[in-house]
Design a protein around this motif. Structure first.
Motif, PDB file in Angstrom:
ATOM      1  N   ARG A 128       0.753  -1.278  -0.051  1.00 32.39           N
ATOM      2  CA  ARG A 128      -0.072  -0.105   0.080  1.00 32.39           C
ATOM      3  C   ARG A 128       0.854   1.036  -0.132  1.00 32.39           C
ATOM      4  N   PRO A 129       0.709   2.246  -0.767  1.00 34.72           N
ATOM      5  CA  PRO A 129       1.493   3.413  -0.943  1.00 34.72           C
ATOM      6  C   PRO A 129       1.277   4.319   0.120  1.00 34.72           C
ATOM      7  N   PRO A 130       2.139   4.921   0.827  1.00 34.26           N
ATOM      8  CA  PRO A 130       2.171   5.911   1.614  1.00 34.26           C
ATOM      9  C   PRO A 130       0.940   7.069   1.277  1.00 34.26           C
ATOM     10  N   VAL A 131       0.391   7.647   2.096  1.00 29.32           N
ATOM     11  CA  VAL A 131      -0.602   9.037   1.666  1.00 29.32           C
ATOM     12  C   VAL A 131       0.266  10.132   1.866  1.00 29.32           C
ATOM     13  N   VAL A 132       0.311  11.038   1.017  1.00 27.00           N
ATOM     14  CA  VAL A 132       0.932  12.295   1.276  1.00 27.00           C
ATOM     15  C   VAL A 132      -0.061  13.479   1.367  1.00 27.00           C
ATOM     16  N   THR A 133      -0.229  14.066   2.558  1.00 27.12           N
ATOM     17  CA  THR A 133      -1.133  15.034   3.001  1.00 27.12           C
ATOM     18  C   THR A 133      -0.470  16.552   2.603  1.00 27.12           C
ATOM     19  N   THR A 134      -0.977  16.952   1.461  1.00 24.23           N
ATOM     20  CA  THR A 134      -0.674  18.117   1.060  1.00 24.23           C
ATOM     21  C   THR A 134      -1.912  18.877   0.369  1.00 24.23           C
ATOM     22  N   ASP A 135      -2.108  20.390   0.354  1.00 24.32           N
ATOM     23  CA  ASP A 135      -3.189  20.844  -0.395  1.00 24.32           C
ATOM     24  C   ASP A 135      -3.084  21.173  -1.788  1.00 24.32           C
ATOM     25  N   THR A 136      -1.751  21.370  -2.028  1.00 27.12           N
ATOM     26  CA  THR A 136      -1.352  22.122  -3.302  1.00 27.12           C
ATOM     27  C   THR A 136      -0.384  21.026  -4.000  1.00 27.12           C
ATOM     28  N   LEU A 137      -0.520  20.589  -5.127  1.00 20.92           N
ATOM     29  CA  LEU A 137       0.371  19.772  -6.086  1.00 20.92           C
ATOM     30  C   LEU A 137       0.859  20.448  -7.158  1.00 20.92           C
ATOM     31  N   ASP A 138       2.246  20.636  -7.293  1.00 26.00           N
ATOM     32  CA  ASP A 138       3.001  21.482  -8.437  1.00 26.00           C
ATOM     33  C   ASP A 138       3.510  20.322  -9.248  1.00 26.00           C
ATOM     34  N   ILE A 139       3.121  20.508 -10.407  1.00 25.50           N
ATOM     35  CA  ILE A 139       3.959  19.632 -11.721  1.00 25.50           C
ATOM     36  C   ILE A 139       4.522  20.689 -12.509  1.00 25.50           C
ATOM     37  N   ARG A 140       5.904  20.444 -12.560  1.00 26.05           N
ATOM     38  CA  ARG A 140       6.580  21.415 -13.403  1.00 26.05           C
ATOM     39  C   ARG A 140       7.078  20.430 -14.563  1.00 26.05           C
ATOM     40  N   ILE A 141       6.762  20.852 -15.955  1.00 30.20           N
ATOM     41  CA  ILE A 141       7.062  20.105 -17.012  1.00 30.20           C
ATOM     42  C   ILE A 141       8.321  20.704 -17.887  1.00 30.20           C
ATOM     43  N   THR A 142       9.610  20.000 -17.821  1.00 30.52           N
ATOM     44  CA  THR A 142      10.686  20.519 -18.572  1.00 30.52           C
ATOM     45  C   THR A 142      11.176  19.343 -19.640  1.00 30.52           C
ATOM     46  N   GLN A 143      10.671  18.159 -19.230  1.00 30.64           N
ATOM     47  CA  GLN A 143      11.098  17.099 -20.271  1.00 30.64           C
ATOM     48  C   GLN A 143       9.672  15.888 -20.053  1.00 30.64           C
ATOM     49  N   ARG A 144       9.865  14.954 -21.004  1.00 30.47           N
ATOM     50  CA  ARG A 144       8.724  14.083 -21.044  1.00 30.47           C
ATOM     51  C   ARG A 144       8.577  13.236 -19.926  1.00 30.47           C
ATOM     52  N   SER A 145       9.692  12.862 -19.228  1.00 32.53           N
ATOM     53  CA  SER A 145       9.876  12.107 -18.079  1.00 32.53           C
ATOM     54  C   SER A 145       8.971  12.701 -16.927  1.00 32.53           C
ATOM     55  N   ASP A 146       9.005  14.283 -16.807  1.00 34.49           N
ATOM     56  CA  ASP A 146       8.211  14.811 -15.880  1.00 34.49           C
ATOM     57  C   ASP A 146       6.594  14.464 -16.040  1.00 34.49           C
ATOM     58  N   ILE A 147       6.246  14.361 -17.161  1.00 35.04           N
ATOM     59  CA  ILE A 147       4.676  13.960 -17.438  1.00 35.04           C
ATOM     60  C   ILE A 147       4.269  12.647 -16.916  1.00 35.04           C
ATOM     61  N   GLU A 148       5.464  11.696 -17.372  1.00 32.75           N
ATOM     62  CA  GLU A 148       5.241  10.322 -17.009  1.00 32.75           C
ATOM     63  C   GLU A 148       5.374  10.120 -15.408  1.00 32.75           C
TER      64      GLU A 148
END
Length: 462
Positions: A26-46
């Motif tokens: 079971r994966p651990p739960v991450v408690t955060t209100d904001t999720l930041d996704i910065r895309i500079t290359q393909r692997s960031d999206i994956e």
């Protein structure tokens, strides 16, 4: 576990990959209100897709911010998978997607169908949407040129289901679709967003900017804005940039605005003003106006068909205080009449408006003559005045100045005093705690502090 909660919002790519290879754990739960996704290359999206699919984010995550800061192009199906993964967040309230490179060819491509599904799945929770430098991509071939693509139209229509939406900002976005083997890029029109959003009962703010497209290709404002104001009853802020407001829109639009007492902020571009619609327009500056913040760009003409006006052109304000064909003594709608007579007369009985900015794309060494400075100074000087931010707002690099530096210094001083709260001393009194706060606000501005103490010397004995 505590150390994992304190990790920054970088999607825990290695952790998500570990648990994706070991599905029995079971994966651990991450408690955060904001999720930041910065895309500079393909692997960031994956990696973002893996982390979202692993289920490590619980109901506390309410905001998702996506930023693409590269000119690399990725296939639209990758973004489809990313948007589908984001839709798994059960309590999504804020979605922000931004392409940082401000050039249409580098816009972040979002499949129209994928973002439509995301909005529909989050329709009961989403409250804020911000889209900047984004292209809505319609995958299917267009049926006819010049009409809204059916897939894109379905996206706009889906916004009618966002019953809890409070704010939406759309800046420099475009619509891409195929027609006869070519990829066509069009700007968004007023009707694309305003008509679907108008019936939403919770909507309070709309900011819609579209640059780089010929305004003559846009929908006439008279067909969109009057019915919009009649339907959108809870709106508090409306910012429209890149869309011209034709003179025919004022007569029906202004009465509807005056009835909507909740509307506080209105920013408009390229406002066509003629002698026939001036009285209606000035209603937005009069005592019955609900506005606190009003910004507009005047395009003056005495003839509705004359697109080249006494201010020097449709896109520019002439540096001369007089138009080339304007007689100073004739009562036509000119720079002189608007700025020295019409606006000051309308504002004298307005005690609500705090900010009035007149946008200008001027030419080199544009100057504001003394005859304009003098009545403007009277609107910010002395007791009973409400304006604390008043004047021209520039958006280009050219030099711009007032003709009289002495009047300009006074004009700036009184506006600073108003922002520090100087006028409140007339109401609260010099012994009130608010007076201490006013002195604190102006403590680093010596001219303003000196003026306050000179007008209220008893504060020195406090």
């Amino acid at each position: 576990m505590e150390a994992m909660k304190e990790m920054p919002n970088l999607l825990l790519a290695k952790t998500s990959g570990f648990f994706s290879r070991r599905p029995n754990l079971r994966p651990p739960v991450v408690t955060t209100d904001t999720l930041d996704i910065r895309i500079t290359q393909r692997s960031d999206i994956e990696e973002a897709i893996k982390a979202l699919r692993s289920g490590i984010y619980d109901e506390a995550t309410t905001k998702v911010h996506i930023t693409k800061s590269t000119d690399k192009k990725f296939k639209s199906r990758l973004y489809s998978r990313l948007l589908a993964a984001i839709s798994r967040i059960p309590n999504l309230q804020e979605l922000s997607i931004k392409g940082e490179l401000d050039a249409w060819q580098y816009n972040l491509p979002l499949p129209a169908g994928a973002i439509r599904k995301l909005l529909l799945l989050s329709s009961q929770t989403i409250r804020r949407i911000r889209l900047q430098n984004v292209s809505f991509v319609a995958r299917k071939r267009g049926t006819s040129f010049g009409q809204t693509h059916p897939e894109a139209q379905a996206l706009f229509d889906s916004m009618r289901q966002l019953k809890r939406l409070e704010e939406i900002e759309v800046t420099n976005c475009s619509l891409n679709f195929r027609y006869d083997g070519y990829v066509v890029s069009n700007g968004l029109k007023l009707r694309h967003l305003l008509l679907p959003l108008a019936p939403l009962p919770s909507l309070k703010k709309i900011a819609f900017s579209c640059y780089g497209y010929d305004p003559r290709d846009q929908d006439p404002a008279r067909c969109i804005l009057p019915p919009f104001f009649r339907s959108c009853l809870s709106l508090e802020e409306l910012v429209l940039s890149g869309f011209p407001i034709d003179e025919a829109a004022w007569k029906d639009m202004v009465p509807n605005i005056l009835q909507r007492k909740c509307l506080k902020k209105l920013h408009l571009d390229r406002c066509d003003l003629t002698s026939g619609c001036l009285e209606d327009f000035l209603g937005l500056l009069g005592p019955d106006s609900p506005l606190i913040d009003f910004e507009f760009k005047p395009c003056l003409s005495d003839e509705a068909s004359n697109r080249w006006d006494s201010l020097g052109g449709f896109y520019h304000i002439d540096p001369s205080p007089w138009g080339a064909t304007v007689d100073k003594d004739t009562p036509q709608l000119s720079w002189r009449r608007l700025l020295t007579e019409a606006i000051p007369d309308a504002l004298r009985s307005n005690t609500r408006l705090r900010r009035l900015r007149i946008k200008a794309e001027g030419r080199v060494n544009m100057r504001v003559p003394v005859e304009i400075q003098q009545p403007w100074l009277g609107l910010v000087e002395g007791p009973g005045k409400s304006l604390n931010d008043f004047g021209f707002s520039r958006n280009d690099e050219y030099y711009f100045h007032y003709e009289s530096e002495e009047l300009a210094a006074k004009f700036e001083l009184y506006q600073k005093l108003a922002r520090y709260g100087f006028r409140e001393l007339e109401v609260v009194g010099e012994r009130d705690r608010s007076a201490i706060q006013i002195l604190s606000n102006a403590s680093e501005d010596v001219p303003c502090l000196f003026h306050i103490l000179r007008e209220h010397p008893s504060l020195c004995n406090g």
